[in-house]
Design a protein around this motif. Structure first.
Motif, short mmCIF file in Angstrom:
data_model
loop_
_atom_site.label_atom_id
_atom_site.label_comp_id
_atom_site.label_asym_id
_atom_site.label_seq_id
_atom_site.Cartn_x
_atom_site.Cartn_y
_atom_site.Cartn_z
N GLY A 244 0.78 -1.24 0.00
CA GLY A 244 0.00 0.00 0.00
C GLY A 244 0.81 1.28 0.00
N ARG A 245 2.09 1.23 0.37
CA ARG A 245 2.92 2.44 0.43
C ARG A 245 3.68 2.67 -0.87
N GLY A 246 3.44 1.82 -1.89
CA GLY A 246 4.12 2.02 -3.16
C GLY A 246 5.51 1.44 -3.19
N GLN A 247 5.92 0.76 -2.12
CA GLN A 247 7.23 0.12 -2.09
C GLN A 247 7.10 -1.31 -2.56
N THR A 248 8.18 -1.88 -3.06
CA THR A 248 8.14 -3.27 -3.47
C THR A 248 7.83 -4.13 -2.25
N SER A 249 6.87 -4.98 -2.39
CA SER A 249 6.52 -5.91 -1.32
C SER A 249 7.19 -7.23 -1.65
N MET A 250 8.21 -7.60 -0.91
CA MET A 250 8.97 -8.81 -1.23
C MET A 250 8.07 -10.04 -1.26
N THR A 251 7.14 -10.16 -0.32
CA THR A 251 6.28 -11.34 -0.33
C THR A 251 5.36 -11.33 -1.54
N ALA A 252 4.84 -10.16 -1.89
CA ALA A 252 3.96 -10.08 -3.06
C ALA A 252 4.75 -10.33 -4.34
N THR A 253 5.95 -9.75 -4.45
CA THR A 253 6.77 -9.94 -5.64
C THR A 253 7.18 -11.40 -5.76
N GLU A 254 7.58 -11.99 -4.64
CA GLU A 254 7.97 -13.39 -4.66
C GLU A 254 6.78 -14.29 -4.99
N SER A 255 5.56 -13.85 -4.67
CA SER A 255 4.39 -14.67 -4.94
C SER A 255 3.95 -14.59 -6.40
N LEU A 256 4.63 -13.81 -7.20
CA LEU A 256 4.31 -13.72 -8.62
C LEU A 256 5.42 -14.44 -9.39
N PRO A 257 5.26 -15.72 -9.63
CA PRO A 257 6.31 -16.50 -10.30
C PRO A 257 6.61 -15.98 -11.71
N TRP A 258 7.79 -16.31 -12.20
CA TRP A 258 8.22 -15.87 -13.53
C TRP A 258 7.25 -16.34 -14.60
N LYS A 259 6.70 -17.52 -14.43
CA LYS A 259 5.75 -18.05 -15.41
C LYS A 259 4.53 -17.14 -15.52
N ILE A 260 4.05 -16.66 -14.37
CA ILE A 260 2.89 -15.74 -14.36
C ILE A 260 3.28 -14.39 -14.94
N ARG A 261 4.46 -13.90 -14.59
CA ARG A 261 4.93 -12.61 -15.14
C ARG A 261 4.98 -12.67 -16.67
N PHE A 262 5.51 -13.78 -17.20
CA PHE A 262 5.58 -13.94 -18.65
C PHE A 262 4.18 -14.00 -19.25
N LYS A 263 3.28 -14.70 -18.58
CA LYS A 263 1.90 -14.79 -19.06
C LYS A 263 1.23 -13.42 -19.05
N VAL A 264 1.44 -12.65 -17.99
CA VAL A 264 0.89 -11.29 -17.94
C VAL A 264 1.40 -10.48 -19.12
N ALA A 265 2.70 -10.55 -19.38
CA ALA A 265 3.29 -9.79 -20.50
C ALA A 265 2.69 -10.21 -21.83
N THR A 266 2.55 -11.50 -22.07
CA THR A 266 2.00 -11.95 -23.35
C THR A 266 0.51 -11.66 -23.45
N ASP A 267 -0.23 -11.78 -22.34
CA ASP A 267 -1.66 -11.46 -22.36
C ASP A 267 -1.89 -9.98 -22.70
N VAL A 268 -1.15 -9.11 -22.04
CA VAL A 268 -1.32 -7.67 -22.28
C VAL A 268 -0.86 -7.30 -23.69
N ALA A 269 0.26 -7.87 -24.13
CA ALA A 269 0.73 -7.61 -25.49
C ALA A 269 -0.31 -8.05 -26.52
N GLY A 270 -0.97 -9.18 -26.27
CA GLY A 270 -2.02 -9.65 -27.17
C GLY A 270 -3.20 -8.69 -27.23
N ALA A 271 -3.59 -8.15 -26.08
CA ALA A 271 -4.71 -7.20 -26.05
C ALA A 271 -4.34 -5.91 -26.78
N ILE A 272 -3.11 -5.43 -26.58
CA ILE A 272 -2.66 -4.20 -27.27
C ILE A 272 -2.57 -4.45 -28.77
N PHE A 273 -2.04 -5.60 -29.17
CA PHE A 273 -1.95 -5.96 -30.59
C PHE A 273 -3.36 -5.96 -31.20
#
Length: 179
Positions: free
Chosen positions: A58-87
């Protein structure tokens, strides 16, 4: 914002949301409530969280637990999903639609891990046969804005591509990007 300008943003959001709501990476627009001073837009219930809230506390700082809870596989999926919507915005219509509001605040990750884009209030449609449009007022999300758009007022497909690049940087580092 003046009520006329607010009405323009809301109308634009409704029109683009309605034309995009069948896309799997866009929040489905359900309707609007007119019981308040300004209309309230109603979207599907995704049961997820804003990407911003996942990446930051909530303070705009990186939350280590939240960041760690977002696996690389999900990050990649987010990137491809958003890129698909923009395309899709850039290619599925007679004239390209430029989002101009892409940020971690406008992406929801639903319960299935699917990234869904929302808030089309800043969108601009390029004129038929044109690859750019000149705007008098630069609007967008600070930190994500394309420097060329900021300095010239010219909106092109590159405006969204730059914002997508900033989003990728945010997904990779978990840190906010500031110009």
């Amino acid at each position: 914002l003046s009520s006329k300008r607010l009405s323009l943003f809301i109308n634009r959001d409704i029109v683009i949301s309605l034309t995009m709501c069948h896309h799997k990476n866009v929040m489905a627009f359900m309707g609007c409530c007119l019981d308040y001073e300004a209309p309230v837009l109603v979207y599907e219930y995704a049961g997820g969280r804003l990407l911003h809230d996942i990446l930051y506390n909530g303070r705009g700082q990186t939350s280590m637990t939240a960041t760690e809870s977002l696996p690389w596989k999900i990050r990649f999926k987010v990137a491809t999903d958003v890129a698909g919507a923009i395309f899709y915005l850039h290619t599925a219509f007679v004239t390209p639609v430029i989002h101009k509001g892409l940020s971690a605040h406008n992406i929801i990750i639903d319960q299935s891990g699917i990234a869904k884009l929302l808030d089309f209030s800043l969108c601009t449609c390029l004129p038929p046969g044109e690859s750019q449009i000149q705007e008098d007022i630069v609007v967008g999300v600070t930190g994500y804005l394309d420097p060329e758009y900021v300095t010239t007022g010219l909106v092109t497909e590159k405006t969204d591509v730059y914002m997508l690049g900033v989003l990728l940087l945010v997904l990779l580092t978990g840190k906010r990007y500031h110009n």
